[in-house]
Each structure stands twice: as C-alpha cells, then as structure tokens.
Design a protein around this motif. Structure first.
Motif, short mmCIF file in Angstrom:
data_model
loop_
_atom_site.label_atom_id
_atom_site.label_comp_id
_atom_site.label_asym_id
_atom_site.label_seq_id
_atom_site.Cartn_x
_atom_site.Cartn_y
_atom_site.Cartn_z
N ILE A 8 0.83 -1.20 0.00
CA ILE A 8 0.00 0.00 0.00
C ILE A 8 0.87 1.25 0.00
N ARG A 9 2.00 1.19 0.71
CA ARG A 9 2.88 2.36 0.77
C ARG A 9 3.46 2.70 -0.61
N GLN A 10 3.67 1.71 -1.48
CA GLN A 10 4.24 1.95 -2.80
C GLN A 10 3.22 2.39 -3.83
N CYS A 11 1.93 2.31 -3.53
CA CYS A 11 0.91 2.78 -4.46
C CYS A 11 0.95 4.31 -4.55
N PRO A 12 0.71 4.88 -5.74
CA PRO A 12 0.89 6.34 -5.90
C PRO A 12 0.01 7.18 -4.98
N TYR A 13 -1.22 6.76 -4.71
CA TYR A 13 -2.13 7.58 -3.92
C TYR A 13 -1.83 7.52 -2.42
N TYR A 14 -0.99 6.61 -1.97
CA TYR A 14 -0.82 6.38 -0.54
C TYR A 14 0.62 6.58 -0.07
N THR A 15 1.43 7.23 -0.90
CA THR A 15 2.83 7.43 -0.51
C THR A 15 2.97 8.38 0.68
N ASN A 16 2.08 9.36 0.79
CA ASN A 16 2.17 10.36 1.86
C ASN A 16 1.19 10.09 2.99
N TRP A 17 0.58 8.93 3.01
CA TRP A 17 -0.37 8.61 4.07
C TRP A 17 0.35 8.34 5.38
N PRO A 18 -0.27 8.67 6.52
CA PRO A 18 0.31 8.29 7.81
C PRO A 18 0.21 6.78 8.03
N TYR A 31 -2.42 1.18 8.49
CA TYR A 31 -2.74 0.01 9.32
C TYR A 31 -4.25 -0.18 9.45
N GLU A 32 -4.99 0.92 9.38
CA GLU A 32 -6.45 0.81 9.41
C GLU A 32 -6.96 0.05 8.18
N LEU A 33 -6.33 0.29 7.02
CA LEU A 33 -6.72 -0.44 5.81
C LEU A 33 -6.24 -1.89 5.86
N ILE A 34 -5.06 -2.11 6.45
CA ILE A 34 -4.51 -3.47 6.49
C ILE A 34 -5.40 -4.40 7.28
N SER A 35 -6.03 -3.90 8.34
CA SER A 35 -6.85 -4.76 9.19
C SER A 35 -8.06 -5.31 8.46
N PHE A 36 -8.50 -4.66 7.37
CA PHE A 36 -9.67 -5.13 6.62
C PHE A 36 -9.30 -5.78 5.29
N SER A 37 -8.05 -5.77 4.92
CA SER A 37 -7.65 -6.29 3.61
C SER A 37 -7.37 -7.79 3.69
N LYS A 38 -7.48 -8.45 2.56
CA LYS A 38 -7.19 -9.88 2.43
C LYS A 38 -6.70 -10.16 1.01
N TRP A 39 -5.91 -11.22 0.88
CA TRP A 39 -5.33 -11.58 -0.41
C TRP A 39 -6.34 -12.34 -1.25
N LYS A 40 -6.27 -12.09 -2.55
CA LYS A 40 -7.13 -12.81 -3.48
C LYS A 40 -6.45 -12.87 -4.84
N GLN A 64 -12.49 9.82 4.31
CA GLN A 64 -12.34 11.15 3.74
C GLN A 64 -10.94 11.37 3.17
N LEU A 65 -9.94 10.80 3.85
CA LEU A 65 -8.58 10.91 3.34
C LEU A 65 -8.42 10.17 2.01
N MET A 66 -9.10 9.06 1.89
CA MET A 66 -9.04 8.30 0.66
C MET A 66 -9.74 9.05 -0.48
N LEU A 67 -10.85 9.72 -0.20
CA LEU A 67 -11.55 10.49 -1.23
C LEU A 67 -10.72 11.67 -1.71
N GLN A 68 -9.91 12.26 -0.82
CA GLN A 68 -9.11 13.41 -1.20
C GLN A 68 -7.89 13.01 -2.04
N THR A 69 -7.32 11.86 -1.77
CA THR A 69 -6.08 11.47 -2.45
C THR A 69 -6.33 10.64 -3.71
#
Length: 509
Positions: free
Chosen positions: A310-320, A325-334, A437-442
């Motif tokens: 997620i850190r290497q994706c263009p929209y999430y490079t500057n995310w805290p 970690y909030e997104l990681i807790s709900f993500s799963k591999w597919k 809201q942070l996701m909608l802005q970035t």
C-alpha cells in the motif's frame, strides 16, 4: 491312360512337384527323401491290387476308387497354427499371487471405486516407508536431516484433516517441529493442547455423561467402584460429570483427534478432544503452541507485505502509518485467473484493490460502424484498449466510496494477486470516517483523465492500422505469390561470396 501305367504317372507327378529329376521306376529307393511326402502311404498306394493288371481278380473300378481315396494321404499336412494368446507378465504374476488366497472380491463394489475417484481411499503404505517414517519421528527435530524433514512433510500432506486446514508451505514449516509419543494401553490422551494423529495402535474417544449422586442405582455404584477406569469429576454436591469410552467409535491408524485452535463446546461431540488407548499406541503430535507462534509470525509477515504494497501505491505514498494500518486490518489476499473480467463499464465495483503481482488491461466501450454485404453498415459496440494497471497500483476507491459506476472495463492480462477490501468493510462502523475522507481526497477515478475524443481517436487509429495491414498483405500476395515469385527460390536466392565481375563495372558507374 491305361491302368498299368498309372503308378509311373504318379511318380513323375510327385517328382515334378519336388523339383527332382525323374528316377528310374524300378529303382524306387534312389528317390530323394522329402519332408512333404508320407512314404508309408505312398508304398501302400503303389501295392493296391488291380492297378497293374486288368485281369486281376479285383475289379479295376474298385481299385481305382480305393486309389483315389488314399491318394491325398501321401501328402503330409502341417498342423494348423492357432493365434497366440498375449498375456502381460505383470498381470500373470498378479494372477499367480492371488491364486490360493481367499481375498474378498471388490471389483464390483461401487463404494470403493467412488472413494478412489475422490481420493478418499488411501493406498497401502509400503512397510519399509512407514517404518522409516516412525524412526524419523523418534528423533528430535534438531537432529533430523533435510531429507528426513521432507519425508515427514510428504507423509503429512496425505492427511486430509491437515491438508484441508493448511497449505503446503505452512504445513512444511509445521512438519519440522512434529514429534512422536508412545502411550501404553489404558492411558488417557487429552488433545486440547494440540493436534494428534494415531500412527500405531487403537483408541476410543471419551464420552461425557452426567449422573445424579442422590439417585442410587447399580450403574452408579459400578462407576464409583471402578473410578480408576472412568474419569469422575464432581460438578456439585449432587451432580457428577463422568467420562466413559464410547463403544461405537474406534480410532485407528491415520485417524485424528484434538485441535490446533479453540473450538466451541457444542462441537466437542464432532471433534473428540480426548481418547483412551485400547493398545500400546504411537501418536504424532502437532503442538498448539507451535501453531500459535507460527500463525503469529505469519500474520506479522502478512501485515508487513500489505504495508509495503500500500505504501508503494501512488495515492498512498504520503499517508500516515496509522491510516495504512487501518486499511490493512480489513484487507485480504485474493487471486484472479487470466482474462477474468473484474468489472464492466457502467457497473459499481464491489471492492478496492491493490495489485501485488500481474497486470490488468483497461478497455473503454465505443459504438463503431462495421461494413456489411451489399454496401450496408451496422452499429456495434466495441472495446478499445486504452492502457493497463501494473504492479503497485490501486483502483476502485472512488467507485466504492461514492457508489458511482466505473467508466472502463477492467480485465486481467495475467494471473493477478491483489490485496482487496470489500465494500461492506468500508462503510458503517468498520472503517474510520477520517480514513474514508482521506481516501476520497487522495484517490482519483480509474483512467478518469480519458475523454470521449481520446477514445474515438484511439479507435480510428487502430482501425486504420488494421486496414493498412490488410491492404499491404493483399498487395504483397498479388505482386509476389500470384505471379510465381516465392521468397527463397529463383531470383530471391543470391549466395555470393564476392561481387561477380560482370556487375563490378555497373556498380562503379
């Protein structure tokens, strides 16, 4: 032909067949002996009465009939060759071994064939291989070689109860810590601290019953007298909890009991957690603590992989980091197979995705004109390739959060592995409002920069390329192949090591 000259004709005919020069009639022993003539029958045929003289007491007609009847017998007939019966040696050996043994005939048992088709019927293990497996388990895990670890891993993969819960790589890591335990007859093995597999011997699972101590009965007195055999626990002053072996269920080789994780109390009857050994048993144990530590390490490694992705994706490079970690807790591999349509244009995607490996092709739909016979034109909706989504890119944020349809069709080009977050986890109390809201802005719509003019221009450009390629192929085929000029033959073949003399002057001029 007179009857007296008939034997001479016979001899001349026989000798002509055998390609032997005719010998004198009186010197019969000088004939060449062949394997195709029965000389005993020939001698009897020559001495038939009535053939040499018509004045013999026997009538010539009877002698002639007898001669004609016995004439075919002088030629030896080869015995007829029967077709050879082909029997494979392996099948012959199996039939020889099975003869004399009173084994049950299971050829017409449909249940056995169904189990074999579904892989439920296990093949008989070789005694040497199973003995080697038991000897390896007797060693401590630190003293085993790499080959011995692979042997244990391959044996554990054949157990459906383990292979259904763990994949090959996780099972390989757990197989390096399994051990074997020896239990004597009458022992109680409690399986709440691990997963157990019976390798040798027989055991029965324990059944829990409740008895009222206030009621006096013969069965209650029998249980109290044999308290060493039956496990009795007092729940209260009047109620007792008794564990007795079940008589209708027997656990043998490769049967399992226990659990790697905690299970509900209602499932104890389905998954027996303790057994009583009926014989001296060898039992394989996978510790629940080892599984818990392995699961913890695996979850930490999984979180680090998702954080890095997620850190290497263009929209999430500057995310805290806390928001990631909030997104990681709900993500799963597919994983998705090649040429799988993830979403079509005009639909709302049901998840947002982060591509870990592989790529996806992006198509935009457009209405194009297709030529028909008789100078007619038909409108057809076509997909125009506009680009691709590569590794370390994301898509679907705006469509999921705003519930707007996507403007493009996404199809996997190769096998793609993604970390996805379902739309159910993004709404309500599951995901934080600030993170949404942070996701909608970035984030931005997937290929939202494409306009209708860009799609039309790309469609026209590709159609022109197709027409040019078609016209070029037709022109080349008419000018070359239709005129008898084939590349590689005739004028096209020039294997000159140097320039010929008759062409040097022309080239210089």
């Amino acid at each position: 032909m007179p009857m007296s000259s008939l034997p001479a004709a016979i001899y001349s005919h026989m000798i002509a067949i055998e390609n032997v020069p005719p010998p004198p009639l009186r010197n019969i022993p000088s004939l060449k002996v062949t394997k195709n003539i029965n000389y005993g029958q020939l001698n009897a045929l020559c001495h038939i009465r009535g053939l040499r003289s018509r004045y013999h007491s026997r009538s010539p007609s009877n002698a002639h009939n007898e001669f004609i009847k016995k004439y075919p017998k002088i030629f030896l007939q080869k015995p007829p060759r029967l077709p050879k019966i082909l029997i494979m040696e392996k099948q012959r050996k199996q039939t020889e071994k099975t003869e004399g043994k009173n084994e049950p005939d299971d050829l017409h048992n449909v249940t056995i064939h169904i189990k074999k088709a579904h892989g439920m019927l296990k093949e008989k293990e070789a005694p040497e291989k199973f003995a080697e497996f038991l000897a390896i388990l007797k060693k401590l895990p630190v003293h085993r070689t790499r080959h011995e670890h692979n042997t244990v891993w391959n044996m554990l993969k054949t157990l459906p109860d383990l292979s259904s819960q763990l994949d090959d790589q996780h099972l390989k890591k757990l197989s390096k810590k399994v051990i074997s335990q020896t239990w004597v007859k009458g022992s109680t093995v409690i399986g709440d601290d691990g997963f157990y597999v019976i390798l040798k011997g027989m055991a029965r699972p324990r059944m829990k019953i409740f008895k009222n101590l206030a009621e006096k009965s013969d069965s209650m007195s029998f249980l109290l007298q044999n308290s060493e055999i039956f496990d009795l626990q007092l729940k209260s002053s009047t109620l007792a909890e008794i564990y007795v072996p079940r008589g209708d269920m027997v656990l043998r080789r490769w049967n399992t009991f226990g659990t790697l994780e905690e299970i509900a109390g209602s499932d104890l009857e389905i998954f027996p957690l303790s057994v009583v050994t009926e014989e001296d048993c060898e039992i394989l144990k996978i510790s629940a603590k080892d599984y818990a530590s392995f699961k913890l390490k695996n979850s930490k490694y999984d979180k680090m992989q998702k954080l890095k992705l997620i850190r290497q994706c263009p929209y999430y490079t500057n995310w805290p980091t806390l928001s990631i970690y909030e997104l990681i807790s709900f993500s799963k591999w597919k994983k998705f197979p090649p040429n799988h349509v993830i979403v079509e244009s005009g639909e709302i995607i049901s998840f947002l995705a982060f591509i870990n490996s592989g790529y996806c092709n992006i198509y935009r739909s457009i209405v194009g004109l297709v030529k028909q016979p008789l100078n007619k034109v038909k409108k057809v909706r076509k997909l125009v390739y506009m680009g691709r989504l590569k590794e370390k890119e994301s898509f679907g944020e705006i469509s999921v959060l705003l519930q707007t349809p996507v403007t493009c069709t996404i199809i996997t080009g190769t096998e793609v592995e993604m970390a996805i977050i379902e739309d159910v986890d993004l709404f309500g109390k599951y995901l934080d409002y600030v993170t949404r809201q942070l996701m909608l802005q970035t984030a931005k719509p997937t290929f939202g920069h494409l306009k209708e003019e860009d799609v039309k221009y790309e469609y026209i450009r590709k159609e022109k390329e197709k027409e040019w390629k078609h016209d070029k192929d037709v022109t080349l085929s008419k000018s070359l192949f239709h005129n008898g000029i084939v590349p590689g033959f005739g004028r096209w073949t020039h294997e000159w090591t140097s320039i010929p003399r008759n062409l040097k002057d022309v080239l210089i001029n």
